[in-house]
Design a protein around this motif. Structure first.
Motif, PDB file in Angstrom:
ATOM      1  N   GLY A  16       0.902  -1.123  -0.095  1.00 53.86           N
ATOM      2  CA  GLY A  16      -0.132   0.022  -0.090  1.00 53.86           C
ATOM      3  C   GLY A  16       0.770   1.317  -0.094  1.00 53.86           C
ATOM      4  O   GLY A  16       2.046   0.951  -0.209  1.00 53.86           O
ATOM      5  N   SER A  17       0.184   2.318   0.233  1.00 51.39           N
ATOM      6  CA  SER A  17       0.931   3.611   0.095  1.00 51.39           C
ATOM      7  C   SER A  17       0.313   4.469   1.080  1.00 51.39           C
ATOM      8  O   SER A  17      -0.747   4.403   1.757  1.00 51.39           O
ATOM      9  CB  SER A  17       0.385   4.239  -1.251  1.00 51.39           C
ATOM     10  N   LEU A  18       1.156   5.427   1.620  1.00 54.93           N
ATOM     11  CA  LEU A  18       0.766   6.641   2.587  1.00 54.93           C
ATOM     12  C   LEU A  18       1.829   7.844   2.170  1.00 54.93           C
ATOM     13  O   LEU A  18       2.625   7.705   1.500  1.00 54.93           O
ATOM     14  CB  LEU A  18       1.318   6.160   3.872  1.00 54.93           C
ATOM     15  N   ARG A  19       1.088   8.916   2.572  1.00 58.50           N
ATOM     16  CA  ARG A  19       1.605  10.030   2.163  1.00 58.50           C
ATOM     17  C   ARG A  19       1.814  10.989   3.593  1.00 58.50           C
ATOM     18  O   ARG A  19       0.877  11.188   4.289  1.00 58.50           O
ATOM     19  CB  ARG A  19       0.815  11.044   1.190  1.00 58.50           C
ATOM     20  N   LEU A  20       3.112  11.277   4.007  1.00 55.52           N
ATOM     21  CA  LEU A  20       3.401  11.888   4.891  1.00 55.52           C
ATOM     22  C   LEU A  20       3.575  13.115   4.829  1.00 55.52           C
ATOM     23  O   LEU A  20       4.220  13.888   3.687  1.00 55.52           O
ATOM     24  CB  LEU A  20       4.742  11.471   5.773  1.00 55.52           C
ATOM     25  N   ALA A  33      17.183  23.051   3.957  1.00 56.64           N
ATOM     26  CA  ALA A  33      17.148  21.667   3.416  1.00 56.64           C
ATOM     27  C   ALA A  33      16.410  20.997   4.040  1.00 56.64           C
ATOM     28  O   ALA A  33      16.534  20.910   5.482  1.00 56.64           O
ATOM     29  CB  ALA A  33      18.597  21.273   3.193  1.00 56.64           C
ATOM     30  N   MET A  34      15.603  20.289   3.582  1.00 62.03           N
ATOM     31  CA  MET A  34      14.598  19.458   4.540  1.00 62.03           C
ATOM     32  C   MET A  34      14.896  17.784   4.365  1.00 62.03           C
ATOM     33  O   MET A  34      15.376  17.504   3.367  1.00 62.03           O
ATOM     34  CB  MET A  34      13.075  19.414   4.151  1.00 62.03           C
ATOM     35  N   GLY A  35      14.352  17.126   5.325  1.00 66.05           N
ATOM     36  CA  GLY A  35      14.445  15.687   5.300  1.00 66.05           C
ATOM     37  C   GLY A  35      13.613  14.955   5.956  1.00 66.05           C
ATOM     38  O   GLY A  35      12.867  15.412   6.779  1.00 66.05           O
ATOM     39  N   TRP A  36      13.755  13.500   5.843  1.00 66.53           N
ATOM     40  CA  TRP A  36      12.845  12.711   6.600  1.00 66.53           C
ATOM     41  C   TRP A  36      13.883  11.503   7.034  1.00 66.53           C
ATOM     42  O   TRP A  36      14.867  11.073   6.440  1.00 66.53           O
ATOM     43  CB  TRP A  36      11.667  11.852   5.853  1.00 66.53           C
ATOM     44  N   PHE A  37      13.593  11.085   8.265  1.00 68.61           N
ATOM     45  CA  PHE A  37      14.291  10.001   9.016  1.00 68.61           C
ATOM     46  C   PHE A  37      13.457   9.089   9.550  1.00 68.61           C
ATOM     47  O   PHE A  37      12.220   9.339   9.572  1.00 68.61           O
ATOM     48  CB  PHE A  37      15.226  10.598   9.989  1.00 68.61           C
ATOM     49  N   GLY A  66      13.163   4.308  -5.564  1.00 67.34           N
ATOM     50  CA  GLY A  66      12.084   3.918  -6.500  1.00 67.34           C
ATOM     51  C   GLY A  66      10.654   3.597  -5.970  1.00 67.34           C
ATOM     52  O   GLY A  66       9.776   3.448  -6.579  1.00 67.34           O
ATOM     53  N   ARG A  67      10.624   3.808  -4.672  1.00 66.51           N
ATOM     54  CA  ARG A  67       9.375   3.591  -3.807  1.00 66.51           C
ATOM     55  C   ARG A  67       8.913   4.873  -2.906  1.00 66.51           C
ATOM     56  O   ARG A  67       7.821   5.145  -3.117  1.00 66.51           O
ATOM     57  CB  ARG A  67       9.361   2.513  -2.780  1.00 66.51           C
ATOM     58  N   PHE A  68       9.881   5.583  -2.652  1.00 63.22           N
ATOM     59  CA  PHE A  68       9.592   6.848  -1.848  1.00 63.22           C
ATOM     60  C   PHE A  68       9.831   8.106  -2.885  1.00 63.22           C
ATOM     61  O   PHE A  68      10.974   8.056  -3.619  1.00 63.22           O
ATOM     62  CB  PHE A  68      10.073   6.883  -0.530  1.00 63.22           C
ATOM     63  N   THR A  69       9.058   9.162  -2.461  1.00 63.90           N
ATOM     64  CA  THR A  69       9.320  10.522  -3.296  1.00 63.90           C
ATOM     65  C   THR A  69       9.112  11.848  -2.290  1.00 63.90           C
ATOM     66  O   THR A  69       8.175  11.620  -1.689  1.00 63.90           O
ATOM     67  CB  THR A  69       8.546  10.624  -4.375  1.00 63.90           C
ATOM     68  N   ILE A  70      10.154  12.392  -2.129  1.00 65.48           N
ATOM     69  CA  ILE A  70      10.140  13.502  -1.269  1.00 65.48           C
ATOM     70  C   ILE A  70       9.908  14.902  -2.168  1.00 65.48           C
ATOM     71  O   ILE A  70      10.392  14.702  -3.136  1.00 65.48           O
ATOM     72  CB  ILE A  70      11.573  13.796  -0.286  1.00 65.48           C
ATOM     73  N   GLN A  82       5.970  10.693  -0.271  1.00 62.89           N
ATOM     74  CA  GLN A  82       5.046   9.906  -0.788  1.00 62.89           C
ATOM     75  C   GLN A  82       5.715   8.288  -0.678  1.00 62.89           C
ATOM     76  O   GLN A  82       6.797   8.234  -1.079  1.00 62.89           O
ATOM     77  CB  GLN A  82       4.770  10.348  -2.136  1.00 62.89           C
ATOM     78  N   MET A  83       4.696   7.629   0.039  1.00 65.75           N
ATOM     79  CA  MET A  83       5.638   6.206   0.107  1.00 65.75           C
ATOM     80  C   MET A  83       4.680   5.242  -0.484  1.00 65.75           C
ATOM     81  O   MET A  83       3.467   5.078  -0.189  1.00 65.75           O
ATOM     82  CB  MET A  83       5.752   5.817   1.853  1.00 65.75           C
ATOM     83  N   ASN A  84       5.067   4.476  -1.605  1.00 67.24           N
ATOM     84  CA  ASN A  84       4.682   3.410  -2.223  1.00 67.24           C
ATOM     85  C   ASN A  84       5.137   2.085  -2.204  1.00 67.24           C
ATOM     86  O   ASN A  84       6.156   2.165  -1.656  1.00 67.24           O
ATOM     87  CB  ASN A  84       4.447   3.812  -3.559  1.00 67.24           C
ATOM     88  N   SER A  85       4.432   1.135  -2.569  1.00 66.65           N
ATOM     89  CA  SER A  85       4.885  -0.142  -2.382  1.00 66.65           C
ATOM     90  C   SER A  85       5.525  -0.506  -0.890  1.00 66.65           C
ATOM     91  O   SER A  85       6.677  -1.110  -0.676  1.00 66.65           O
ATOM     92  CB  SER A  85       5.995  -0.631  -3.255  1.00 66.65           C
ATOM     93  N   LEU A  86       4.919  -0.073   0.155  1.00 66.68           N
ATOM     94  CA  LEU A  86       5.373  -0.302   1.470  1.00 66.68           C
ATOM     95  C   LEU A  86       5.713  -1.707   1.862  1.00 66.68           C
ATOM     96  O   LEU A  86       4.826  -2.590   1.374  1.00 66.68           O
ATOM     97  CB  LEU A  86       4.238   0.407   2.444  1.00 66.68           C
ATOM     98  N   LYS A  87       6.587  -1.916   2.642  1.00 66.24           N
ATOM     99  CA  LYS A  87       6.867  -3.185   3.135  1.00 66.24           C
ATOM    100  C   LYS A  87       6.970  -3.130   4.600  1.00 66.24           C
ATOM    101  O   LYS A  87       6.924  -2.157   5.419  1.00 66.24           O
ATOM    102  CB  LYS A  87       8.316  -3.560   2.693  1.00 66.24           C
TER     103      LYS A  87
END
Length: 122
Positions: A16-20, A33-37, A66-70, A82-87
């Protein structure tokens, strides 16, 4: 100092997918500059993705390429993941970070949000 508030976490099935989302305030967001951890139980916090102040450059950890996009919207002081193909191994608390920078092979940041939980069920 910049204040960061994350939202959008939750429980999702594998594949599935989620968008943070991350709302920033307190400083000139458009120059940061921004980021996710993320931090999984029993593990150290690790870098996920970063984006330059203009949005023209993005960086990803190998395990999310290939799965996440910032992305970011400087007019709204927002950063997104944007998080796709979550594991199931993506399960963690995800943190938004400001003034993200890389030192050698390591990423760090000066300001952190409180985190949002992402749980991926198998």
């Amino acid at each position: 100092q910049v204040q960061l508030v994350e939202s959008g976490g939750g429980l999702v099935q594998a594949g599935g997918s989620l968008r943070l989302s991350c709302a920033a305030s307190g400083r000139t967001f458009s120059r940061l500059a921004m980021g996710w951890f993320r931090q999984a139980p029993g593990k150290e916090r690790e870098f996920v993705a970063a984006i330059s102040w203009s949005g023209s450059s993005t960086y990803y950890a190998d395990f999310v390429k290939g799965r996440f996009t910032i992305s970011r919207d400087n007019a709204k002081n927002m950063v997104y993941l944007q998080m796709n193909s979550l594991k199931p191994e993506d399960t963690a608390v995800y943190y938004c970070a400001a003034e993200t920078r890389k030192y050698g092979d390591n990423w760090s940041a000066d300001s952190w949000g409180q985190g949002t939980q992402v749980t991926v069920s198998s």
